[in-house]
Enzyme design. Structure first.
Site, PDB file in Angstrom:
ATOM      1  N   CYS A 110       0.845  -1.040   0.174  1.00 21.05           N
ATOM      2  CA  CYS A 110      -0.002  -0.153  -0.073  1.00 21.05           C
ATOM      3  C   CYS A 110       0.827   1.162   0.009  1.00 21.05           C
ATOM      4  O   CYS A 110       1.622   1.674   0.984  1.00 21.05           O
ATOM      5  CB  CYS A 110      -0.900  -0.181   1.189  1.00 21.05           C
ATOM      6  SG  CYS A 110      -1.465   1.573   1.657  1.00 21.05           S
TER       7      CYS A 110
ATOM      8  N   CYS B 191       0.191   3.860   2.614  1.00 19.58           N
ATOM      9  CA  CYS B 191       0.522   3.539   3.990  1.00 19.58           C
ATOM     10  C   CYS B 191       1.866   3.766   4.219  1.00 19.58           C
ATOM     11  O   CYS B 191       2.364   4.287   5.297  1.00 19.58           O
ATOM     12  CB  CYS B 191       0.329   1.825   4.248  1.00 19.58           C
ATOM     13  SG  CYS B 191      -1.203   1.521   3.879  1.00 19.58           S
TER      14      CYS B 191
END
Lengths: 328, 108
Positions: B32, B35
């Site tokens: 991700c 993230c």
């Protein structure tokens, strides 16, 4: 790395935006000893973030030089480190105000009410790119992160064995749909026309995928669900007939809008807000250059953005040289 | 990294129950991009809000049960737990200043 500069810094070149265009401009201007600062944007889960749209993609198969492909975020991290190696610096913030009426140009990043700008610059390169359009439905804000997603690569994982949908008919929509079939039970592509806009190769891949279904001539007009998305209302664009589709996930890829709000009224744009360039990357303001998707709604590729970033850097370099020559 | 603890499906419930300070759990994964963008910001916050807040990370790839229990459908998701109860949820990557603006009212 910069935190927030509390005194105004003067720079030869300030680059606003940090996708392939901005970072290529940074590599070239840094190598030309212009010590550019890149105002790279702020973290977000939309494409309007440091690194730009590629931060939300997975594998890039068509960027020349990478025979086996490369992950989007990794490619951008490489661009960034490469520019840093030659002396580019980064400021993780968004431009909140800019004054292009006089040189040196003035740029604010944090407090736009402050009398002193964070930067003054001889030349500015605008490479703020474009971000994905959303559906503009009132339920949207409530359901983001609860079934409605702006980032297939981040959220696809949570839709294992569920029925989901992708809205859009272009390459990004096909790419997201194909990626999402790795997790989902089924993916319905919702498109407002009868034909796709996507390239032949992406269309072929989508049509060949047994998990992908198509809902033609349809637009999403309502989202259902209080705390989680449960379904959507589709309206047929030819008959106006409504139908309901029960899905747990919805991914939106219906096009882009340029990130140019902060420049509005100061620089020439077309009717869609894209910056107009001439003679390479020059804008109508002397000393302001634009590159990448912020001035291109036609090609919109990492490689074309990078190419135009290189052009902007060379244009800036020549422009500064000519100006110093005049002054000397 | 030293200030940030790693949680998993086994220690998750006890960690949020036993934490004396408000505990901010970062639901994240390796794949991700956003993230990764906020990871360094969370490290800074864990240092700057030391004594007011503890931060923990939960990798959803290896701890899907906890993610499911708290209906995490998007990452990064940050959930602030106080006395074992979720009191605030922040979905999506944000700048440091907007994260602090959302967290600070719940910290003493």
């Amino acid at each position: 790395m910069k935190g927030s500069p509390y005194v105004t810094q003067h720079k030869e070149v300030v680059i606003v935006g940090s996708g392939p265009a901005g970072l290529t401009a940074a590599i070239y201007t840094a190598r030309a000893n212009l010590s550019p600062v890149v105002i790279e944007g702020e973290p977000s889960s939309t494409s309007d973030q440091p690194g730009g749209q590629l931060m939300l993609t997975t594998e890039i198969e068509n960027f020349p030089g990478f025979i086996d492909g490369i992950m989007g975020p990794e490619l951008m991290s490489n661009f960034r480190s490469q520019a840093e190696r030659f002396g580019a610096s980064y400021h993780t913030a968004k431009v909140t105000k800019i004054d292009l009426s006089n040189r040196p140009f003035q740029i604010w990043t944090s407090d736009s009410n402050s009398a002193d700008p964070d930067y003054t610059a001889e030349a500015v390169i605008i490479s703020t790119g474009a971000r994905s359009l959303m559906l503009d439905l009132e339920e949207e804000v409530r359901l983001i992160g609860h079934g409605l997603s702006t980032c297939a690569t981040c959220d696809g994982f949570f839709f294992r064995d569920l029925d989901i949908a992708v809205v859009g008919g272009g390459d990004s929509a096909m790419e997201e749909a194909i990626f999402l079939t790795k997790f989902a039970k089924s993916v319905t592509i919702i498109h407002r026309r009868k034909e796709l806009r996507a390239s032949k190769i992406m269309q072929d891949r989508a049509f060949a995928n047994p998990k992908i279904h198509f809902q033609w001539n349809s637009v999403v007009t309502k989202l259902h669900g209080d705390t989680q998305l449960e379904g959507i209302t589709l309206t047929d664009t030819t008959t106006n007939q409504e139908s309901r589709l029960d899905i747990k996930g919805l991914f939106v890829a219906i096009g882009h809008v340029p990130n140019t709000d902060v420049f509005r009224g100061q620089i020439t744009m077309d009717s869609n807000g894209y910056i107009v360039t001439h003679d390479g990357t020059h804008t109508n303001v002397d000393g302001v250059f634009a590159c990448g998707d912020v001035q291109d709604h036609t090609y919109r590729q990492a490689i074309t953005a990078a190419g135009s970033g290189c052009m902007a850097a060379i244009d800036v370099e020549r422009w500064l040289e000519a100006k110093h020559h005049q002054a000397g | 990294m030293a200030n940030i603890v790693e949680l998993n499906d086994f220690n998750f419930e006890n960690s949020i129950k036993d934490s004396e300070l408000p505990l901010l759990v970062d639901f994240w994964a390796e794949w991700c991009g956003p993230c990764k963008m906020i990871a360094p910001i969370l490290e800074e916050i864990s240092t700057e809000r030391k004594g007011q807040l503890k931060i923990a990370k939960l990798n959803v790839d290896t701890a899907l049960m906890a993610a499911r229990r708290y209906e995490v459908m998007s990452i990064p998701t940050l959930i602030l737990f106080k006395d074992g109860q979720p009191v605030r949820r922040i979905v999506g990557a944000k700048s440091k200043s907007s994260l602090l603006r959302e967290l600070d009212p719940d910290l003493s």
